[in-house]
Design an enzyme around this catalytic site. Sequence first.
Site, PDB file in Angstrom:
ATOM      1  N   ASN A   1      -0.894  -5.916   1.071  1.00 18.00           N
ATOM      2  CA  ASN A   1      -0.019  -6.651   0.166  1.00 18.00           C
ATOM      3  C   ASN A   1       1.240  -7.185   0.843  1.00 18.00           C
ATOM      4  OD1 ASN A   1      -0.412  -7.450  -2.474  1.00 18.00           O
ATOM      5  ND2 ASN A   1       1.027  -5.981  -3.322  1.00 18.00           N
TER       6      ASN A   1
ATOM      7  N   GLU B   1       1.267  -2.620 -13.595  1.00 18.92           N
ATOM      8  CA  GLU B   1      -0.109  -3.126 -13.555  1.00 18.92           C
ATOM      9  C   GLU B   1      -1.096  -2.080 -14.076  1.00 18.92           C
ATOM     10  OE1 GLU B   1      -0.193  -0.551 -10.039  1.00 18.92           O
ATOM     11  OE2 GLU B   1       1.315  -1.754 -11.048  1.00 18.92           O
ATOM     12  N   ASP B   2      -0.792  -0.804 -13.883  1.00 18.80           N
ATOM     13  CA  ASP B   2      -1.681   0.241 -14.386  1.00 18.80           C
ATOM     14  C   ASP B   2      -1.617   0.321 -15.905  1.00 18.80           C
ATOM     15  OD1 ASP B   2       0.930   0.989 -14.286  1.00 18.80           O
ATOM     16  OD2 ASP B   2       0.621   2.867 -13.215  1.00 18.80           O
TER      17      ASP B   2
ATOM     18  N   LEU C   1      -4.463  -0.212  -2.355  1.00 20.34           N
ATOM     19  CA  LEU C   1      -3.356  -1.155  -2.202  1.00 20.34           C
ATOM     20  C   LEU C   1      -2.284  -0.523  -1.312  1.00 20.34           C
ATOM     21  CD1 LEU C   1      -2.382  -3.970  -3.358  1.00 20.34           C
ATOM     22  CD2 LEU C   1      -0.992  -2.630  -4.940  1.00 20.34           C
TER      23      LEU C   1
ATOM     24  N   ARG D   1       3.010   0.664   5.124  1.00 17.13           N
ATOM     25  CA  ARG D   1       3.088   2.114   5.343  1.00 17.13           C
ATOM     26  C   ARG D   1       1.855   2.503   6.147  1.00 17.13           C
ATOM     27  NH1 ARG D   1       4.800   5.427   0.056  1.00 17.13           N
ATOM     28  NH2 ARG D   1       2.791   4.701  -0.746  1.00 17.13           N
TER      29      ARG D   1
ATOM     30  N   ASP E   1      -2.218   4.444  -1.682  1.00 17.76           N
ATOM     31  CA  ASP E   1      -2.308   4.886  -0.294  1.00 17.76           C
ATOM     32  C   ASP E   1      -1.667   6.249  -0.064  1.00 17.76           C
ATOM     33  OD1 ASP E   1       0.291   4.178  -0.658  1.00 17.76           O
ATOM     34  OD2 ASP E   1       0.393   2.704   0.960  1.00 17.76           O
ATOM     35  N   ASP E   2      -0.938   6.758  -1.053  1.00 24.02           N
ATOM     36  CA  ASP E   2      -0.344   8.085  -0.899  1.00 24.02           C
ATOM     37  C   ASP E   2      -0.938   9.112  -1.855  1.00 24.02           C
ATOM     38  OD1 ASP E   2       0.649   7.016  -3.189  1.00 24.02           O
ATOM     39  OD2 ASP E   2       2.753   7.463  -2.785  1.00 24.02           O
TER      40      ASP E   2
ATOM     41  N   ARG F   1       9.081   0.269 -17.247  1.00 23.09           N
ATOM     42  CA  ARG F   1       7.820   0.582 -17.907  1.00 23.09           C
ATOM     43  C   ARG F   1       7.992   0.640 -19.421  1.00 23.09           C
ATOM     44  NH1 ARG F   1       4.252   2.048 -13.858  1.00 23.09           N
ATOM     45  NH2 ARG F   1       2.796   3.312 -15.046  1.00 23.09           N
TER      46      ARG F   1
ATOM     47  N   ARG G   1      -4.348  -5.673  -6.898  1.00 24.13           N
ATOM     48  CA  ARG G   1      -5.156  -4.448  -6.963  1.00 24.13           C
ATOM     49  C   ARG G   1      -6.429  -4.683  -7.775  1.00 24.13           C
ATOM     50  NH1 ARG G   1      -3.832   1.110  -7.032  1.00 24.13           N
ATOM     51  NH2 ARG G   1      -1.617   0.650  -7.011  1.00 24.13           N
TER      52      ARG G   1
END
Length: 921
Positions: free
Chosen positions: A699, A834-835, A670, A674, A747-748, A878, A730
């Site tokens: 996204n 989401e995780d 996702l 960047r 992505d990082d 969170r 995702r």
Amino acid sequence: ELMTGYTMLRNGGVGNGGQPWVLRWSSRIRLTWLSFTLFVILVFFPLIAHYYLTTIDDADDAGKRIFGPRTGNELCEVKHVQDLCRIRESVSEELLQLEAKRQELNSEIAKLNLKIEACKKSIENAKQDLLQLKNVISQTEHSYKELMAQNQPKLSLPIRLLPDKDDATFPLPKSNRNCRLHNCFDYSRCPLTSGFPVYVYNSDDYPFGSSLDPLIKQAFEATVRTNVYVTENANIACVYIILVGEMQEPVMPKPTELEQQLHSLPYWRTDGHNHLIINLSRKSETQNFIYNISTGRAMIAQSTFYDAQYRPGFDIVVSPLVHAMSEPNFLEIPPQVPVKRKYLFSFQGEKIESLRSSLQEVRSFEEEIEGNAPADYDDRIITTLKAVQDSKLDFVLVEFTCKNQPKASLPTEWALCGERDDRLELLKLSTFALIITPGDTHLVISAGCTMRLFEALEVGAIPVVLGEQVQLPYNDVIRWNEAALIIPKPRITEVHFLLRSISDNDLLAMRRQGRFLWETYFSTSDNVFSTVLAIIRTRIQIPAAPIREEPAVEIPHRSGKAAGTDPNMADNGDLDLGPVETEPPYASPKYLRNFTLTAMDIYRNWNSAPGPFHLFPYTPFDPVLPSEAKFLGSGTGFRPIGGGAGGSGKEFQAALGGNVPREQFTVVMLTYEREEVLMNSLERLNGLPYLNKVVVVWNSPKLPSEDLLWPDIGVPIMVVRTEKNSLNNRFLPWDEIETEAILSIDDDAHLRHDEIMFGFRVWREARDRIVGFPGRYHAWDIPHQSWLYNSNYSCELSMVLTGAAFFHKYYAYLYSYVMPQAIRDMVDEYINCEDIAMNFLVSHLTRKPPIKVTSRWTFRCPGCPQALSHDDSHFHERHKCINFFVKVYGYMPLLYTQFRVDSVLFKTRLPHDKTKCFKFI
């Protein structure tokens, strides 16, 4: 004077000089001589000079040469001539060298020509060998097909027959009471390959449509529009459905009028076979107007049945439609813990006949034991429950008279008291909820009983049904004994003892199962309608439609940039991580459930609540999933690890492990605007073994730069465009994902190839769990009495973040299509969590914690821009997410674990003579 001289010359006389003709002659001689001299000089002299110059150097005597070459010593005496000589000598040498090189090149060209000829011959030989191999392969395949044809019966799907509009009628059974599928249902309209098409009549086209409850009618129409089985072509339909209730009392048609209107339906075909009449109830008031109507061979689905009306295995008892046009509010649903509540059990209801008889005469237990059975067990129930309440051994609440006017009810039925909100508040305080069936044994089920059952399941009160003759909703496919206690009325004296003897674990299991049944089959109009269709489809043994996959809209992009090699990624020494795929991507084998599923797995599918022995609370109306729906056996425990078939002894670090010989995984990444970070992450995947493809979920509404050159990493890179910016994207089950294994990665994230391969190996032996790298845990905040999210280093964890984790594609379907929408809405609201939601889902389904691999705790790439997780509000959001998810699920599904898998033997190179090695997982 001139004129005089001229005259004298003409006359031949002598002028004043005395020489007239001599002058004239001498003048002419001079002109002629001058002309001749000039002619000789201009013509003959050049010719003579040319001849002299061309012949003088041919003399043999070198000394007589005038223009011939002289010796070098003579010419070089002049300084500038010496320079010219040196230049000439240099040029001569260069010419000699070039000539030598030309000869060498000519010889090399000759050798290369010989090699080319040899290569051409080799290519021709290779072509011949390849052609021979193709012929051998073709012959082998042909032989294989012949062997398979000899050993397998020749089966093919039957040709689908489209019945005529006017089907041939077959004789009715002796009584409508005897209707069953074998004698009242036309199977010829429902081939196995038909896909179960359903045609729904529009109630507005018929007079009784104006009498329907507006909310039920609107909810029913909204559900029909989105159902995958509904078709507009009535000629190919398997089942025809008509909605006839709930009706409004003032405008309700007469039974004869309704019967006539039903018989006039265009596809009724004289007897109504393959028709389903649905009568939904939104209130507790019972409407059984179909009782006096001749419905022929049509099936009936409603909440109230008499035994003379109900046909087991043919008719359907449905739940009430309470939430007609609204979704359940999970914030109002009480948690499933603590297990025991204020009241052990509660009951509120009123039945005038039973109450009056109990007040007039209350017989003792001894009188009944002597053989004088009570005329109505409800009297004994009242006496016993009052005695339990008066004993004060446990807090119980029983009321047999309503404070206000009771709801309308059938004779001998216990009417509901008060408003729905008041009843729910009492049930929230009750561990058990008593449901007393009607005293009339001919009334097998009533809307009042189904309403009590609905409310009890909704708030987590375990139903205790007094009366074993009752037909609970969907009773032929649901094991109600896993969520409710069904006790015969004569055992009323033993109810108190039985309820007190149930352990907390069993209470929680029943409450969770009841919550699952309520959410799946009762809670919304879509659930009720889909469940009714699923029951019919299961009865006639037609497989469910495959679940839909999310179509991936690819963003065109240019690739061709040679991917570099990151030293940190490739520094594995001589460690063999596995083969880099040079062949086309290998998709996971498709798992297509055959037609025996419906017959073999009915109860497992309908009753599988999440628990230690159930991977997934399978909803029957959820379409059958494709290959990704299958969980292969996990390889946990103490077991030998071998790389080849039968334990060939291949080195541990060179073996893939698990029970699938060949498998790949898909990377889902996702990203949001960047590009540089994304390109670096993609380049790090270059040369990764067992990689099938990379799906980049773009996204951002802004497309990638047109001049952006994507790296060539040896596998396809699919850039998917999303409809909106959502972290839920995702976990969408994209149709481009053709493997069961998904590596979800940010992505990082910065992972080495050996770490990824080790995580893949561990996941292959624990396919039903999340296997990843960054571990987190939840904690209970005692001062605030709430849950907290914690990312500190710890020996204990309960979550593995999906920013770098493997999971099964099966969970992508569940997350996107089955998990409550309220969770996905909160993820979109906070752009976070989401995780956590995925961890909640998997732990809820498997009742197992995730698996963390390696000891690393963070995996962010050095120098990358800060992500959303660095925001101060990130952790506060969170915290809120965890507490909200707990309310949605009704309990905390996350489980703690101190278990971690490290690559102890993964990088250990063992001698090849070591045939086996062992490992604890």
